[in-house]
Design a protein around this motif. Structure first.
Motif, PDB file in Angstrom:
ATOM      1  N   ALA A   1      13.790 -17.383 -65.718  1.00 35.22           N
ATOM      2  CA  ALA A   1      14.920 -16.843 -64.950  1.00 35.22           C
ATOM      3  C   ALA A   1      15.493 -17.916 -64.030  1.00 35.22           C
ATOM      4  O   ALA A   1      16.712 -18.053 -63.887  1.00 35.22           O
ATOM      5  CB  ALA A   1      14.470 -15.625 -64.149  1.00 35.22           C
ATOM      6  N   ARG A   2      14.598 -18.678 -63.402  1.00 41.63           N
ATOM      7  CA  ARG A   2      15.056 -19.772 -62.550  1.00 41.63           C
ATOM      8  C   ARG A   2      15.890 -20.763 -63.352  1.00 41.63           C
ATOM      9  O   ARG A   2      16.956 -21.208 -62.896  1.00 41.63           O
ATOM     10  CB  ARG A   2      13.842 -20.474 -61.931  1.00 41.63           C
ATOM     11  N   GLN A   3      15.429 -21.128 -64.555  1.00 42.24           N
ATOM     12  CA  GLN A   3      16.155 -22.070 -65.400  1.00 42.24           C
ATOM     13  C   GLN A   3      17.529 -21.535 -65.788  1.00 42.24           C
ATOM     14  O   GLN A   3      18.533 -22.248 -65.746  1.00 42.24           O
ATOM     15  CB  GLN A   3      15.337 -22.367 -66.664  1.00 42.24           C
ATOM     16  N   TRP A   4      17.610 -20.249 -66.129  1.00 42.27           N
ATOM     17  CA  TRP A   4      18.888 -19.640 -66.511  1.00 42.27           C
ATOM     18  C   TRP A   4      19.871 -19.643 -65.350  1.00 42.27           C
ATOM     19  O   TRP A   4      21.062 -19.896 -65.533  1.00 42.27           O
ATOM     20  CB  TRP A   4      18.652 -18.226 -67.037  1.00 42.27           C
ATOM     21  N   PHE A   5      19.357 -19.347 -64.148  1.00 49.04           N
ATOM     22  CA  PHE A   5      20.240 -19.373 -62.971  1.00 49.04           C
ATOM     23  C   PHE A   5      20.759 -20.793 -62.718  1.00 49.04           C
ATOM     24  O   PHE A   5      21.931 -20.982 -62.379  1.00 49.04           O
ATOM     25  CB  PHE A   5      19.514 -18.850 -61.740  1.00 49.04           C
ATOM     26  N   LEU A   6      19.882 -21.776 -62.860  1.00 54.99           N
ATOM     27  CA  LEU A   6      20.310 -23.162 -62.661  1.00 54.99           C
ATOM     28  C   LEU A   6      21.374 -23.570 -63.683  1.00 54.99           C
ATOM     29  O   LEU A   6      22.210 -24.434 -63.405  1.00 54.99           O
ATOM     30  CB  LEU A   6      19.102 -24.098 -62.753  1.00 54.99           C
ATOM     31  N   GLU A   7      21.330 -22.943 -64.855  1.00 57.67           N
ATOM     32  CA  GLU A   7      22.319 -23.238 -65.890  1.00 57.67           C
ATOM     33  C   GLU A   7      23.604 -22.433 -65.721  1.00 57.67           C
ATOM     34  O   GLU A   7      24.526 -22.581 -66.516  1.00 57.67           O
ATOM     35  CB  GLU A   7      21.706 -22.956 -67.263  1.00 57.67           C
ATOM     36  N   GLY A   8      23.621 -21.559 -64.682  1.00 57.69           N
ATOM     37  CA  GLY A   8      24.837 -20.824 -64.378  1.00 57.69           C
ATOM     38  C   GLY A   8      24.930 -19.430 -64.940  1.00 57.69           C
ATOM     39  O   GLY A   8      26.003 -18.804 -64.888  1.00 57.69           O
ATOM     40  N   ALA A   9      23.850 -18.891 -65.463  1.00 56.58           N
ATOM     41  CA  ALA A   9      23.886 -17.540 -66.028  1.00 56.58           C
ATOM     42  C   ALA A   9      24.044 -16.508 -64.918  1.00 56.58           C
ATOM     43  O   ALA A   9      23.420 -16.628 -63.854  1.00 56.58           O
ATOM     44  CB  ALA A   9      22.607 -17.263 -66.811  1.00 56.58           C
ATOM     45  N   PRO A  10      24.852 -15.453 -65.112  1.00 59.15           N
ATOM     46  CA  PRO A  10      24.968 -14.370 -64.125  1.00 59.15           C
ATOM     47  C   PRO A  10      23.712 -13.517 -64.126  1.00 59.15           C
ATOM     48  O   PRO A  10      22.980 -13.467 -65.132  1.00 59.15           O
ATOM     49  CB  PRO A  10      26.185 -13.576 -64.607  1.00 59.15           C
ATOM     50  N   ILE A  11      23.470 -12.828 -63.028  1.00 60.15           N
ATOM     51  CA  ILE A  11      22.216 -12.081 -62.883  1.00 60.15           C
ATOM     52  C   ILE A  11      22.090 -10.973 -63.926  1.00 60.15           C
ATOM     53  O   ILE A  11      20.994 -10.689 -64.414  1.00 60.15           O
ATOM     54  CB  ILE A  11      22.072 -11.516 -61.449  1.00 60.15           C
TER      55      ILE A  11
ATOM     56  N   ARG B   1      10.901  -4.371 -63.965  1.00 59.03           N
ATOM     57  CA  ARG B   1      10.248  -5.678 -63.862  1.00 59.03           C
ATOM     58  C   ARG B   1      11.275  -6.802 -64.006  1.00 59.03           C
ATOM     59  O   ARG B   1      11.243  -7.787 -63.266  1.00 59.03           O
ATOM     60  CB  ARG B   1       9.178  -5.792 -64.944  1.00 59.03           C
ATOM     61  N   ALA B   2      12.195  -6.651 -64.943  1.00 57.17           N
ATOM     62  CA  ALA B   2      13.215  -7.679 -65.155  1.00 57.17           C
ATOM     63  C   ALA B   2      14.094  -7.851 -63.922  1.00 57.17           C
ATOM     64  O   ALA B   2      14.418  -8.973 -63.523  1.00 57.17           O
ATOM     65  CB  ALA B   2      14.064  -7.315 -66.372  1.00 57.17           C
ATOM     66  N   ARG B   3      14.469  -6.734 -63.285  1.00 53.79           N
ATOM     67  CA  ARG B   3      15.296  -6.818 -62.071  1.00 53.79           C
ATOM     68  C   ARG B   3      14.547  -7.512 -60.950  1.00 53.79           C
ATOM     69  O   ARG B   3      15.114  -8.339 -60.224  1.00 53.79           O
ATOM     70  CB  ARG B   3      15.732  -5.411 -61.646  1.00 53.79           C
ATOM     71  N   GLU B   4      13.269  -7.176 -60.796  1.00 51.63           N
ATOM     72  CA  GLU B   4      12.468  -7.779 -59.717  1.00 51.63           C
ATOM     73  C   GLU B   4      12.289  -9.274 -59.943  1.00 51.63           C
ATOM     74  O   GLU B   4      12.421 -10.079 -59.020  1.00 51.63           O
ATOM     75  CB  GLU B   4      11.115  -7.066 -59.650  1.00 51.63           C
ATOM     76  N   ILE B   5      11.993  -9.682 -61.171  1.00 52.21           N
ATOM     77  CA  ILE B   5      11.802 -11.099 -61.470  1.00 52.21           C
ATOM     78  C   ILE B   5      13.107 -11.861 -61.291  1.00 52.21           C
ATOM     79  O   ILE B   5      13.131 -12.973 -60.745  1.00 52.21           O
ATOM     80  CB  ILE B   5      11.240 -11.270 -62.897  1.00 52.21           C
ATOM     81  N   ALA B   6      14.224 -11.269 -61.743  1.00 55.04           N
ATOM     82  CA  ALA B   6      15.522 -11.934 -61.581  1.00 55.04           C
ATOM     83  C   ALA B   6      15.845 -12.138 -60.109  1.00 55.04           C
ATOM     84  O   ALA B   6      16.333 -13.203 -59.706  1.00 55.04           O
ATOM     85  CB  ALA B   6      16.614 -11.104 -62.260  1.00 55.04           C
ATOM     86  N   ALA B   7      15.565 -11.126 -59.285  1.00 54.57           N
ATOM     87  CA  ALA B   7      15.829 -11.252 -57.849  1.00 54.57           C
ATOM     88  C   ALA B   7      14.955 -12.331 -57.222  1.00 54.57           C
ATOM     89  O   ALA B   7      15.407 -13.105 -56.368  1.00 54.57           O
ATOM     90  CB  ALA B   7      15.591  -9.909 -57.158  1.00 54.57           C
ATOM     91  N   THR B   8      13.684 -12.398 -57.641  1.00 52.31           N
ATOM     92  CA  THR B   8      12.782 -13.422 -57.131  1.00 52.31           C
ATOM     93  C   THR B   8      13.289 -14.822 -57.486  1.00 52.31           C
ATOM     94  O   THR B   8      13.350 -15.720 -56.636  1.00 52.31           O
ATOM     95  CB  THR B   8      11.373 -13.230 -57.718  1.00 52.31           C
ATOM     96  N   ALA B   9      13.670 -15.016 -58.752  1.00 49.03           N
ATOM     97  CA  ALA B   9      14.164 -16.322 -59.184  1.00 49.03           C
ATOM     98  C   ALA B   9      15.479 -16.681 -58.505  1.00 49.03           C
ATOM     99  O   ALA B   9      15.717 -17.846 -58.162  1.00 49.03           O
ATOM    100  CB  ALA B   9      14.338 -16.315 -60.703  1.00 49.03           C
ATOM    101  N   GLN B  10      16.314 -15.699 -58.293  1.00 51.91           N
ATOM    102  CA  GLN B  10      17.603 -15.950 -57.631  1.00 51.91           C
ATOM    103  C   GLN B  10      17.392 -16.442 -56.209  1.00 51.91           C
ATOM    104  O   GLN B  10      18.085 -17.363 -55.743  1.00 51.91           O
ATOM    105  CB  GLN B  10      18.449 -14.680 -57.646  1.00 51.91           C
ATOM    106  N   ARG B  11      16.417 -15.864 -55.491  1.00 51.11           N
ATOM    107  CA  ARG B  11      16.109 -16.317 -54.144  1.00 51.11           C
ATOM    108  C   ARG B  11      15.580 -17.751 -54.156  1.00 51.11           C
ATOM    109  O   ARG B  11      15.889 -18.550 -53.285  1.00 51.11           O
ATOM    110  CB  ARG B  11      15.109 -15.380 -53.481  1.00 51.11           C
ATOM    111  N   MET B  12      14.783 -18.064 -55.153  1.00 49.31           N
ATOM    112  CA  MET B  12      14.239 -19.425 -55.253  1.00 49.31           C
ATOM    113  C   MET B  12      15.354 -20.442 -55.438  1.00 49.31           C
ATOM    114  O   MET B  12      15.354 -21.503 -54.796  1.00 49.31           O
ATOM    115  CB  MET B  12      13.259 -19.493 -56.422  1.00 49.31           C
ATOM    116  N   VAL B  13      16.309 -20.125 -56.309  1.00 50.62           N
ATOM    117  CA  VAL B  13      17.423 -21.031 -56.547  1.00 50.62           C
ATOM    118  C   VAL B  13      18.291 -21.165 -55.303  1.00 50.62           C
ATOM    119  O   VAL B  13      18.750 -22.252 -54.935  1.00 50.62           O
ATOM    120  CB  VAL B  13      18.259 -20.552 -57.743  1.00 50.62           C
ATOM    121  N   ALA B  14      18.509 -20.047 -54.592  1.00 53.64           N
ATOM    122  CA  ALA B  14      19.315 -20.074 -53.377  1.00 53.64           C
ATOM    123  C   ALA B  14      18.661 -20.949 -52.323  1.00 53.64           C
ATOM    124  O   ALA B  14      19.336 -21.734 -51.629  1.00 53.64           O
ATOM    125  CB  ALA B  14      19.518 -18.658 -52.852  1.00 53.64           C
TER     126      ALA B  14
END
Length: 315
Positions: A264-274, A297-310
């Motif tokens: 999820a972190r990698q996808w966010f870094l590549e510009g994918a929307p949540i 689970r997917a929503r929780e993991i996506a939110a966690t990765a999004q915070r890491m990228v931020a």
């Protein structure tokens, strides 16, 4: 009827559970304890009685963990299993809660209770904990995030939202929010392995000491991020990581979560929307998990990765 309290108890305990309720009045000093089934506690008449006692000065609590069937007292020996981890934050509450919310070292809490202005009780629904592991983890959480180190007993009681906190004048209504529906496991609580870093975060210093050696989990994380960035297959990485970490209580779950958060972190870094990230995570595990749990689970993991990228961008 107190719908807030009813909803909280129904979320916290499985049907048929035996639970312990505690009513404590400050003046005059009086304590009442009731051991009942969850269904008894949720009955309209019973909740009405609790509300009546609360309005007449009693503070209302519930034991965080269920009791053995047939128990009459809330002793440690009568606790049936560990169903919750909890953290009491009584000092500098808003800042410490913000640190916990932003941390990637613990899962998103199941419930956060505001017990009075600036004071909170944080709960995680858990599985896979024995009593020794629970107590040790609670001590680590208290050290890392500034909680009350005395609140580590398996028979600890918690306030119930929807009732008034009668320790103060005027009384404060205990409120609750539910950030996540996910169940957490021992491997999700990285302060067990990364306590020094988490403690630094609370002190406002997020930089790692040069003398601090990376933990096994940090090494796994770096490896997963590197391999995914090289285009390696997530399923093969998950299998390999689970094989390497047989020391974990649940190696497969640990490997799945590590690889999925890294993905999820990698996808966010590549510009994918949540929304796309959540969909990809759900699709990856849809044959392994029930659909409702898979989506949450997917929503929780996506939110966690999004915070890491931020946090990375801010740094």
């Amino acid at each position: 009827m107190n719908e807030i309290a009813k909803d909280f108890l129904a979320r916290c305990f499985a049907p048929g559970s035996t639970i312990a309720l505690l009513l404590r009045t400050e003046i005059p000093a009086k304590t009442q304890q009731r051991v009942v089934t969850l269904e008894q506690a949720l009955a309209r008449r019973y909740l009405g009685w609790l509300t009546h006692e609360n309005h007449n000065g009693a503070n209302v609590y519930v034991a965080a963990n269920p009791l053995r069937i047939g128990s009459r007292k809330r002793t440690k020996d009568n606790i049936a299993s560990v169903s919750h981890l909890y953290l009491d934050i009584d000092e500098d509450g808003d800042a410490r809660l913000a640190t916990l919310r932003a941390s990637e070292y613990v899962p998103i809490p199941t419930a956060i209770l505001s017990t009075s202005p600036g004071k909170y009780q944080v709960l995680w629904r858990v599985e896979g904990f024995d009593f020794e592991t629970q107590e040790f983890t609670l001590k680590q959480l208290a050290t890392a995030f500034g909680g009350d180190p005395a609140c580590t007993d398996c028979n600890r009681v918690l306030r119930i939202p929807g009732f008034l906190n009668r320790k103060y004048s005027p009384a404060h209504c205990v409120t609750v929010e539910y950030p996540s529906d996910a169940i957490s496991y021992p491997s999700d609580f990285r302060p067990l392995e990364d306590g020094p870093l988490a403690t630094q975060l609370v002190r406002g210093n997020a930089r790692r000491s040069t003398a601090h050696k990376d933990s096994h989990s940090e090494q796994d994380w770096s490896w997963a991020c590197h391999e995914l960035a090289q285009g390696k297959d997530a399923a093969k990485l998950t299998h390999e990581l689970a094989s390497r970490r047989a020391d974990k209580p649940n190696p497969v779950y640990y490997a799945q979560r590590t690889v999925d958060v890294a993905s999820a972190r990698q996808w966010f870094l590549e510009g994918a929307p949540i929304g796309d990230v959540i969909t990809m995570l759900s699709e990856r595990r849809r044959f392994e998990l029930p659909s409702a749990l898979c989506a949450a689970r997917a929503r929780e993991i996506a939110a966690t990765a999004q915070r890491m990228v931020a946090r990375r961008k801010l740094a």
